[in-house]
Scaffold this active site. Structure first.
Site, mmCIF file in Angstrom:
data_model
loop_
_atom_site.group_PDB
_atom_site.id
_atom_site.type_symbol
_atom_site.label_atom_id
_atom_site.label_comp_id
_atom_site.label_asym_id
_atom_site.label_seq_id
_atom_site.Cartn_x
_atom_site.Cartn_y
_atom_site.Cartn_z
ATOM 1 N N VAL A 29 0.905 -1.155 0.000
ATOM 2 C CA VAL A 29 0.000 0.000 0.000
ATOM 3 C C VAL A 29 0.939 1.199 0.000
ATOM 4 C CG1 VAL A 29 -1.681 1.328 1.316
ATOM 5 C CG2 VAL A 29 -1.900 -1.159 1.171
ATOM 6 N N PRO A 30 1.038 1.883 -1.131
ATOM 7 C CA PRO A 30 2.113 2.854 -1.357
ATOM 8 C C PRO A 30 1.948 4.206 -0.660
ATOM 9 C CG PRO A 30 0.684 2.804 -3.252
ATOM 10 C CD PRO A 30 0.176 1.748 -2.294
ATOM 11 N N CYS A 31 2.018 4.184 0.660
ATOM 12 C CA CYS A 31 1.894 5.442 1.397
ATOM 13 C C CYS A 31 3.070 6.372 1.127
ATOM 14 C CB CYS A 31 1.725 5.180 2.885
ATOM 15 S SG CYS A 31 3.015 4.200 3.628
ATOM 16 N N HIS A 32 4.156 5.833 0.555
ATOM 17 C CA HIS A 32 5.293 6.693 0.195
ATOM 18 C C HIS A 32 4.913 7.668 -0.919
ATOM 19 C CE1 HIS A 32 5.584 3.252 -2.569
ATOM 20 N NE2 HIS A 32 6.163 4.086 -3.422
#
Length: 107
Positions: free
Chosen positions: A53-56
């Site tokens: 889950v690409p919270c970056h």
């Protein structure tokens, strides 16, 4: 029977729709789910699915890196920058270059 989705899960679902090589802001995510940017940040700091889950890919409204994994400096921020750079997002001095070109919105 309808399953209730947690707030954090809503945030993770929206973040998962940010394409590789793009970034969005805490405010953009918040508007998408009808919440506040601060609440989005709190959910993302506890993201157990990173980087799947690409919270970056979520940054401040001014294109600054912000935080990552509950940190605002050090190794985790270096990791966030490295993940973004691996996806083709240019970062310099803690800021996304060409921010408006790589910004993703759902509008």
């Amino acid at each position: 029977m309808e399953t209730k989705v947690s707030f954090a899960q809503k945030v993770y679902e929206v973040c998962s729709s940010i394409p590789e090589g793009k970034v969005s802001t805490y405010g953009d995510v918040a508007r998408k789910i009808g919440s506040s940017p601060r609440a989005v940040g709190q959910a993302l700091r506890c993201n157990p699915y990173a980087p799947k889950v690409p919270c970056h890919r979520v940054v401040s409204a001014l294109g600054r890196i912000g935080g990552f994994m509950g940190e605002t400096k050090g190794v985790e921020i270096e990791r966030k920058v490295a993940l973004l750079k691996d996806e083709g997002v240019n970062v310099s001095d803690g800021k996304i270059l060409d921010f408006e070109k790589v910004r993703f919105c759902w509008e």
